[in-house]
Design a protein around this motif. Structure first.
Motif, PDB file in Angstrom:
ATOM      1  N   SER A   1       0.806  -1.225   0.000  1.00 34.53           N
ATOM      2  CA  SER A   1       0.000   0.000   0.000  1.00 34.53           C
ATOM      3  C   SER A   1       0.837   1.272   0.000  1.00 34.53           C
ATOM      4  CB  SER A   1      -0.941   0.009   1.210  1.00 34.53           C
ATOM      5  OG  SER A   1      -0.204  -0.079   2.421  1.00 34.53           O
ATOM      6  N   GLU A   2       2.078   1.208   0.462  1.00 35.36           N
ATOM      7  CA  GLU A   2       2.862   2.442   0.561  1.00 35.36           C
ATOM      8  C   GLU A   2       4.345   2.135   0.666  1.00 35.36           C
ATOM      9  OE1 GLU A   2       3.138   6.491   3.351  1.00 35.36           O
ATOM     10  OE2 GLU A   2       1.794   4.842   3.893  1.00 35.36           O
ATOM     11  N   ILE A   3       5.146   3.012   0.061  1.00 36.00           N
ATOM     12  CA  ILE A   3       6.599   3.020   0.218  1.00 36.00           C
ATOM     13  C   ILE A   3       7.020   4.460   0.457  1.00 36.00           C
ATOM     14  CG2 ILE A   3       8.850   2.461  -0.781  1.00 36.00           C
ATOM     15  CD1 ILE A   3       7.488   0.585  -2.692  1.00 36.00           C
ATOM     16  N   SER A   4       7.852   4.676   1.457  1.00 32.25           N
ATOM     17  CA  SER A   4       8.350   6.022   1.694  1.00 32.25           C
ATOM     18  C   SER A   4       9.633   5.935   2.514  1.00 32.25           C
ATOM     19  CB  SER A   4       7.308   6.880   2.414  1.00 32.25           C
ATOM     20  OG  SER A   4       7.709   8.245   2.395  1.00 32.25           O
ATOM     21  N   ALA A   5      10.162   7.092   2.871  1.00 35.39           N
ATOM     22  CA  ALA A   5      11.439   7.133   3.574  1.00 35.39           C
ATOM     23  C   ALA A   5      11.442   8.287   4.566  1.00 35.39           C
ATOM     24  CB  ALA A   5      12.587   7.285   2.585  1.00 35.39           C
ATOM     25  N   ILE A   6      12.422   8.275   5.459  1.00 34.18           N
ATOM     26  CA  ILE A   6      12.645   9.345   6.433  1.00 34.18           C
ATOM     27  C   ILE A   6      14.100   9.769   6.330  1.00 34.18           C
ATOM     28  CG2 ILE A   6      12.541  10.015   8.862  1.00 34.18           C
ATOM     29  CD1 ILE A   6      10.522   7.795   9.307  1.00 34.18           C
ATOM     30  N   ASP A   7      14.327  11.065   6.255  1.00 29.70           N
ATOM     31  CA  ASP A   7      15.669  11.610   6.098  1.00 29.70           C
ATOM     32  C   ASP A   7      16.394  11.611   7.443  1.00 29.70           C
ATOM     33  OD1 ASP A   7      17.954  13.054   5.686  1.00 29.70           O
ATOM     34  OD2 ASP A   7      16.973  14.866   4.984  1.00 29.70           O
ATOM     35  N   PHE A   8      17.411  10.758   7.561  1.00 32.19           N
ATOM     36  CA  PHE A   8      18.288  10.736   8.734  1.00 32.19           C
ATOM     37  C   PHE A   8      19.738  11.006   8.317  1.00 32.19           C
ATOM     38  CE2 PHE A   8      14.865   7.992  10.540  1.00 32.19           C
ATOM     39  CZ  PHE A   8      14.580   8.771  11.640  1.00 32.19           C
ATOM     40  N   ILE A   9      19.925  11.848   7.289  1.00 25.50           N
ATOM     41  CA  ILE A   9      21.268  12.088   6.766  1.00 25.50           C
ATOM     42  C   ILE A   9      22.155  12.750   7.809  1.00 25.50           C
ATOM     43  CG2 ILE A   9      22.575  13.388   5.050  1.00 25.50           C
ATOM     44  CD1 ILE A   9      20.351  12.940   3.088  1.00 25.50           C
ATOM     45  N   SER A  10      21.643  13.760   8.502  1.00 24.53           N
ATOM     46  CA  SER A  10      22.476  14.469   9.479  1.00 24.53           C
ATOM     47  C   SER A  10      22.804  13.604  10.689  1.00 24.53           C
ATOM     48  CB  SER A  10      21.768  15.749   9.937  1.00 24.53           C
ATOM     49  OG  SER A  10      20.522  15.451  10.544  1.00 24.53           O
ATOM     50  N   GLN A  11      21.879  12.706  11.103  1.00 26.46           N
ATOM     51  CA  GLN A  11      22.117  11.870  12.279  1.00 26.46           C
ATOM     52  C   GLN A  11      22.855  10.583  11.947  1.00 26.46           C
ATOM     53  OE1 GLN A  11      19.141  13.067  11.268  1.00 26.46           O
ATOM     54  NE2 GLN A  11      17.776  13.521  13.009  1.00 26.46           N
ATOM     55  N   LYS A  12      22.454   9.915  10.839  1.00 28.51           N
ATOM     56  CA  LYS A  12      22.981   8.585  10.552  1.00 28.51           C
ATOM     57  C   LYS A  12      23.628   8.470   9.172  1.00 28.51           C
ATOM     58  CE  LYS A  12      19.203   6.534  13.263  1.00 28.51           C
ATOM     59  NZ  LYS A  12      18.075   5.555  13.237  1.00 28.51           N
ATOM     60  N   GLY A  13      23.495   9.499   8.357  1.00 35.74           N
ATOM     61  CA  GLY A  13      24.108   9.464   7.040  1.00 35.74           C
ATOM     62  C   GLY A  13      23.316   8.706   5.999  1.00 35.74           C
TER      63      GLY A  13
END
Length: 264
Positions: A85-97
């Motif tokens: 039903s869904e695919i998405s992401a969360i930006d953790f570039i600053s914390q985890k790269g």
């Protein structure tokens, strides 16, 4: 009957009683003690490397390596999870790269939900799952468009919402809320050319902005003028009456009213 709530000045009230309120974390439960235990055993029998697994908000959550996302979804499809039903992401570039990507799955026949999660580093590519779930086609394109996550073996990986020559990706936390220099002049440069920047001006990126002096796009109640004319400050009582229509009745005096027995 609903519980009565005072709705006076509701828009002035804060959502949280404490300005430093932190929402409670959702509770996580052991999979072995739930109806998803058979699904977990099936995943383990296929030698899938599971980094973490738990029950959260009534659904089965599995954390795997990004290199095994295709294998994990193929197993879930065989277990009866027929809908992605869904695919998405969360930006953790600053914390985890990198990004935390999740796939939301639904089993209609078994009335169960599952979520597959994995972590993708900024320079890594994620395998496409279109061959398993056709609904992943546009979702993966949207994830590439909004976050810049490259999807390997996607049949048509290009932007879905933004123009092909758009700079950066709007759902990155580092992306300016009102857009960058490219965003402010994009339509002016595309439609009219850079030489018209001073004539037209930058694009308004604030969707909530209202110019009180704009008489082209807004009608000022009790200060109406012709479209595009100079705004007026004095208040007027503007009434609109259709030709041959019923006359306006503002206030009826009981002594002067009468009952009509037939049409006049």
């Amino acid at each position: 009957m609903r519980e009565y709530q005072d709705r006076k000045n509701a828009q002035k009230k804060h959502y949280y009683k404490d300005s430093f309120y932190v929402a409670e974390q959702t509770k996580k439960f052991n999979v072995q003690e739930s109806e998803f235990n058979e699904d977990l055993e099936a995943l383990n029998s296929e030698n899938l490397e599971i980094l973490d697994s738990y029950i959260e908000l009534g659904q089965f959550v599995v954390y795997v390596k990004c290199s095994e996302n295709l294998k994990a979804l193929r197993i879930f499809k065989s277990l009866g999870y027929e809908v992605l039903s869904e695919i998405s992401a969360i930006d953790f570039i600053s914390q985890k790269g990198g990004f935390e990507v999740f796939y939301q799955l639904l089993s209609i026949s078994n009335k169960k939900r599952a979520r597959v999660k994995c972590f993708v580093k900024k320079a890594e590519m994620l395998k496409s799952v279109v061959e398993i779930y056709k609904s992943a086609n546009w979702s993966e394109r949207e994830m590439y468009d909004m976050f810049g996550i490259f999807i390997q073996n996607h049949p048509n990986l290009k932007r879905l919402i933004m123009p092909d020559d758009w700079h950066s990706h709007p759902l990155l936390k580092s992306y300016p809320l009102h857009g960058d220099e490219h965003a402010r002049w994009y339509e002016v440069d595309k439609i009219f050319g850079r030489e018209y920047r001073e004539t037209i001006g930058p694009e308004n990126r604030d969707s909530a902005k209202i110019d009180s002096k704009d008489t082209f796009n807004f009608g000022r109640i009790y200060h109406e003028v012709e479209r595009g004319a100079e705004p007026r400050d004095e208040k007027i009582l503007q009434e609109y009456q259709e030709d041959g229509g019923v006359a306006f009745v503002k206030r009826v005096k009981r002594g002067s009213s009468k009952i009509l027995e037939k049409r006049p």
